[in-house]
Motif scaffolding. Structure first.
Motif, mmCIF file in Angstrom:
data_model
loop_
_atom_site.group_PDB
_atom_site.id
_atom_site.type_symbol
_atom_site.label_atom_id
_atom_site.label_comp_id
_atom_site.label_asym_id
_atom_site.label_seq_id
_atom_site.Cartn_x
_atom_site.Cartn_y
_atom_site.Cartn_z
ATOM 1 N N ARG A 157 0.871 -1.190 0.000
ATOM 2 C CA ARG A 157 0.000 0.000 0.000
ATOM 3 C C ARG A 157 0.907 1.238 0.000
ATOM 4 O O ARG A 157 1.424 1.645 1.035
ATOM 5 C CB ARG A 157 -0.922 -0.001 1.213
ATOM 6 N N THR A 280 -2.472 8.136 6.572
ATOM 7 C CA THR A 280 -3.881 8.132 6.199
ATOM 8 C C THR A 280 -4.049 7.748 4.736
ATOM 9 O O THR A 280 -4.955 6.995 4.375
ATOM 10 C CB THR A 280 -4.507 9.512 6.451
ATOM 11 N N ASN A 282 -2.017 5.914 2.758
ATOM 12 C CA ASN A 282 -1.703 4.530 2.407
ATOM 13 C C ASN A 282 -2.459 3.501 3.251
ATOM 14 O O ASN A 282 -2.312 2.291 3.044
ATOM 15 C CB ASN A 282 -0.195 4.258 2.483
ATOM 16 N N GLY A 283 -3.255 3.961 4.208
ATOM 17 C CA GLY A 283 -4.089 3.054 4.990
ATOM 18 C C GLY A 283 -3.462 2.543 6.269
ATOM 19 O O GLY A 283 -4.109 1.819 7.029
ATOM 20 N N HIS A 284 -2.222 2.939 6.563
ATOM 21 C CA HIS A 284 -1.557 2.460 7.778
ATOM 22 C C HIS A 284 -2.275 2.947 9.029
ATOM 23 O O HIS A 284 -2.193 2.310 10.089
ATOM 24 C CB HIS A 284 -0.096 2.924 7.776
ATOM 25 N N MET A 286 -5.273 2.804 9.721
ATOM 26 C CA MET A 286 -6.342 1.889 10.109
ATOM 27 C C MET A 286 -5.809 0.576 10.666
ATOM 28 O O MET A 286 -6.582 -0.333 10.949
ATOM 29 C CB MET A 286 -7.232 1.592 8.885
ATOM 30 N N ASN A 287 -4.510 0.486 10.823
ATOM 31 C CA ASN A 287 -3.907 -0.734 11.347
ATOM 32 C C ASN A 287 -4.425 -1.017 12.756
ATOM 33 O O ASN A 287 -4.358 -0.170 13.643
ATOM 34 C CB ASN A 287 -2.384 -0.593 11.343
#
Length: 329
Positions: A157, A280, A282-284, A286-287
């Motif tokens: 990602r 935010t 790359n989605g990290h 929400m880990n």
């Protein structure tokens, strides 16, 4: 023959199902020469170390002679621009393009080393330091192919972090060119994209040379005001390229994609804000393993809030801290 082929496909499918998948997050750091890519990677390495977050640094520039940070994977072990120049009698630009195409063809080498370097991490995070030749991100497809293959092979990602030297804001022509370059890279790479105005501490010493406030340049809004300043200058090219500048500004505003995050890599709050925007994108963020305590500096909640704070308000806070640092000196 068909039976054996079917059995082979079934075995491969079963192996893929049984193999545990691990999502990898990362930043694809790019920008023209002198924008501060290597300094950015060095600062982020130190910041994530202070936050006790795992990170893997990759040098993807085969022409990078000296690295101030500790590199986990160095692509110069695969191909070096200096060797290409000597063996094929190419110039620096041609040798770099050849080297990047060589990397793209032999990308399994890089994928294997990334898997080895990140095997011990529950949530791997990559920093990929890229070359500064802008043609690689504007009209050549080699970097796009590299990112697409890495994304597919590693479940990666990525967010593209495009650095632009903030001192270009002093010159309206250079600033307009930098914005257009950022838009071109966004369209070419097709990745989540964070544009960064680096070295804002240097601009703070020359605010009198800016036609507008720094948050205007960060927001990239209402470029007609910038065009008006070009028309009032006595530059010999102002009248000749008046219509050309207008069309470029109109194109940028029609897309409405470009905005900049101000960055002073030596300022902790500034670096945390940019990191929050990247995490935010790359989605990290929400880990599930992140600490969700807003008072914790490692918290995903705090990074999320920092990443989406107003740029103008943040610049006011940074200016106060910057003045305090000057007084301490």
């Amino acid at each position: 023959h068909h039976f054996l082929l079917s059995c082979s496909l079934i075995q491969t499918a079963c192996a893929l199902v049984q193999q545990p998948t691990m999502v990898v997050f990362g930043q694809f750091v790019l920008g023209p020469p002198g924008a501060g890519k290597t300094t950015y990677c060095t600062g982020m390495q130190q910041l994530l170390g202070a936050l006790k977050r795992p990170r893997t640094l990759i040098n993807l520039d085969p022409a990078n002679d000296e690295l101030p940070y500790e590199c986990d994977i160095d692509v110069r072990e695969l191909v070096n621009v200096e060797d290409v120049m000597n063996e094929l009698e190419l110039g620096p630009n041609g040798a770099l393009l050849y080297a990047m195409e060589y990397i793209e063809v032999n990308l399994d080498w890089l994928i294997t080393r990334i898997r080895r370097a990140t095997a011990e991490f529950a949530v791997p995070y990559l920093f990929i330091d890229c070359p500064g030749q802008v043609e690689l991100y504007t009209h050549n497809e080699v970097m796009t192919k590299i990112t697409q293959q890495l994304t597919k092979a590693l479940d990666l990602r990525l967010v593209a972090v495009h650095l632009i030297d903030s001192t270009l804001c002093v010159d309206a022509y250079r600033y307009l060119s930098a914005v257009f370059l950022s838009l071109s890279a966004m369209m070419q790479l097709e990745l989540p994209h964070i544009n960064v105005l680096s070295k804002i501490d240097m601009v703070m010493d020359h605010t009198d040379d800016l036609s507008f406030s720094l948050d205007y340049y960060a927001g990239v809004s209402d470029l007609s005001q910038l065009l008006w300043t070009l028309q009032t200058t006595r530059h010999p090219m102002s009248e000749k390229f008046k219509e050309f500048n207008r069309l470029i500004a109109e194109l940028i505003e029609d897309y409405g994609l470009v905005s900049f995050e101000p960055l002073d890599i030596q300022d902790k709050e500034c670096a945390l804000r940019v990191l929050g925007r990247c995490d935010t994108a790359n989605g990290h963020i929400m880990n599930s393993e992140k600490v969700e305590d807003p008072s914790d500096p490692v918290s995903g909640v705090r990074l999320f809030q920092a990443g989406f704070s107003d740029a103008g308000e943040f610049l006011d806070e940074y200016l106060e801290r910057y003045e305090e640092r000057l007084q301490q000196r």
